[in-house]
Design a protein around this motif. Structure first.
Motif, PDB file in Angstrom:
ATOM      1  N   VAL A   1     -88.796 -91.764 -35.830  1.00 16.01           N
ATOM      2  CA  VAL A   1     -89.200 -92.742 -34.831  1.00 16.01           C
ATOM      3  C   VAL A   1     -89.855 -92.008 -33.674  1.00 16.01           C
ATOM      4  N   GLU A   2     -91.012 -92.457 -33.249  1.00 14.11           N
ATOM      5  CA  GLU A   2     -91.760 -91.779 -32.189  1.00 14.11           C
ATOM      6  C   GLU A   2     -91.580 -92.502 -30.860  1.00 14.11           C
ATOM      7  N   LEU A   3     -90.837 -91.864 -29.957  1.00 19.50           N
ATOM      8  CA  LEU A   3     -90.681 -92.361 -28.600  1.00 19.50           C
ATOM      9  C   LEU A   3     -91.610 -91.572 -27.681  1.00 19.50           C
ATOM     10  N   LEU A   4     -91.743 -92.005 -26.461  1.00 17.73           N
ATOM     11  CA  LEU A   4     -92.621 -91.298 -25.534  1.00 17.73           C
ATOM     12  C   LEU A   4     -92.113 -89.889 -25.266  1.00 17.73           C
ATOM     13  N   ALA A   5     -90.812 -89.736 -25.136  1.00 25.08           N
ATOM     14  CA  ALA A   5     -90.242 -88.447 -24.755  1.00 25.08           C
ATOM     15  C   ALA A   5     -89.731 -87.622 -25.928  1.00 25.08           C
ATOM     16  N   ALA A   6     -89.467 -88.262 -27.074  1.00 25.32           N
ATOM     17  CA  ALA A   6     -88.800 -87.530 -28.148  1.00 25.32           C
ATOM     18  C   ALA A   6     -89.076 -88.130 -29.517  1.00 25.32           C
ATOM     19  N   LYS A   7     -88.764 -87.337 -30.526  1.00 28.06           N
ATOM     20  CA  LYS A   7     -88.765 -87.825 -31.907  1.00 28.06           C
ATOM     21  C   LYS A   7     -87.310 -88.025 -32.318  1.00 28.06           C
ATOM     22  N   VAL A   8     -87.015 -89.196 -32.865  1.00 27.78           N
ATOM     23  CA  VAL A   8     -85.661 -89.512 -33.314  1.00 27.78           C
ATOM     24  C   VAL A   8     -85.653 -89.544 -34.837  1.00 27.78           C
ATOM     25  N   THR A   9     -84.692 -88.862 -35.441  1.00 28.22           N
ATOM     26  CA  THR A   9     -84.532 -88.876 -36.890  1.00 28.22           C
ATOM     27  C   THR A   9     -83.351 -89.767 -37.252  1.00 28.22           C
TER      28      THR A   9
END
Length: 284
Positions: free
Chosen positions: A237-245
């Motif tokens: 998942v692509e957030l503005l501040a980070a990538k979430v797995t």
């Protein structure tokens, strides 16, 4: 105090915390005694044991040593790093530039058989033209202050994108219509990118759906964050501040159900081509 944004991360942290607590109980020592042996506060021990604060590798090693279980430190450190990798800030992933990040993900792209991608912000990476990728990565590098290796990163992304044309892979791609109108690069770059999308639709491995901007969202699904599903077992998942797995089954199911509902909103074939052609026409 650290906080973790997904249930996958929370469950991984809770599992690690439970193992550390078991080590302390097996050693027959209190939280206060453990804190004394580690040289930190009782509050820190409590935060780690209750999965409120993420321990560092050094913290895990000190904890194991204090409990007379130094041999278990390597496995617990590995578990700690795995949990840590589920939520990673872009500034950490891109601290040496963007080329390495593209290359690191290539093996996963090559091994994945079914991609499900929902694009709500930009054209998916595996469908980007060199010009579009260059303009986008240049903007990212400038915004995040990462080392400027855009040219090398674009080449690495294009190599990774060979999976679209090589090997046994299938792609279910959903793109919000407004993505077609987001100007990334100049008019020539956008025209080239949109033209490339039209050509991609002819690939037998590609299902490309466009979600019209005018479609009713009532009782179906609202716009979501951009995400990629790898073989239904892993989601980025692509957030503005980070990538979430995401790997936790319950959370995977939520995203897969969301993707299924989004497919109900999309148009395909001639209708999708019409929306792309309109976007090209709007460039003039």
């Amino acid at each position: 105090m650290s906080t973790f944004p997904t249930s996958s991360v929370q469950e991984a942290r809770a599992a690690l915390a439970a193992r550390l607590r078991e080590l302390r109980l097996d050693a027959g020592i209190t939280g206060k005694e453990l804190a004394n042996r580690c040289g930190w506060s009782v509050a820190k021990s409590s935060r780690i044991e209750n999965a409120v604060t993420a321990p560092s590798d050094a913290d895990v090693r000190a904890w194991c040593t204090a409990c007379g279980a130094g041999d278990q430190a390597p496995d617990l450190i590995a578990a700690n790093r795995q949990a840590d990798s589920m939520y990673v800030q872009w500034k950490r992933l891109q601290r040496t530039g963007m080329k390495q990040l593209q290359e690191a993900s290539t093996p996963r792209y090559e091994s994945t058989r079914l991609f499900r991608v929902y694009a709500s912000h930009v054209i998916p990476g595996y469908l980007q033209t060199p010009g579009y990728a260059t303009a986008l990565m240049g903007t990212i590098a400038g915004f995040r202050g990462t080392p400027d290796d855009v040219s090398e990163a674009v080449e690495a992304r294009l190599r990774r994108s060979r999976v679209v044309h090589e090997g046994d892979h299938r792609f279910a791609t959903l793109i919000e219509e407004h993505v077609l109108h987001h100007r990334v690069g100049d008019t020539e770059v956008m025209a080239g990118q949109l033209g490339s999308l039209l050509a991609t639709m002819a690939l037998p491995s590609m299902s490309l759906g466009i979600i019209p901007a005018t479609v009713s969202r009532e009782q179906v699904m609202w716009p979501l964050e951009q995400f990629t599903v790898f073989d239904d077992v892993r989601i980025h998942v692509e957030l503005l501040a980070a990538k979430v797995t995401v790997t936790e089954p319950g959370e995977l199911d939520i995203y897969l159900r969301g993707f299924a509902r989004l497919t109900e909103l999309a148009v395909y074939g001639a209708e999708a081509r019409t929306l792309i052609l309109r976007a090209i026409e709007a460039l003039r």
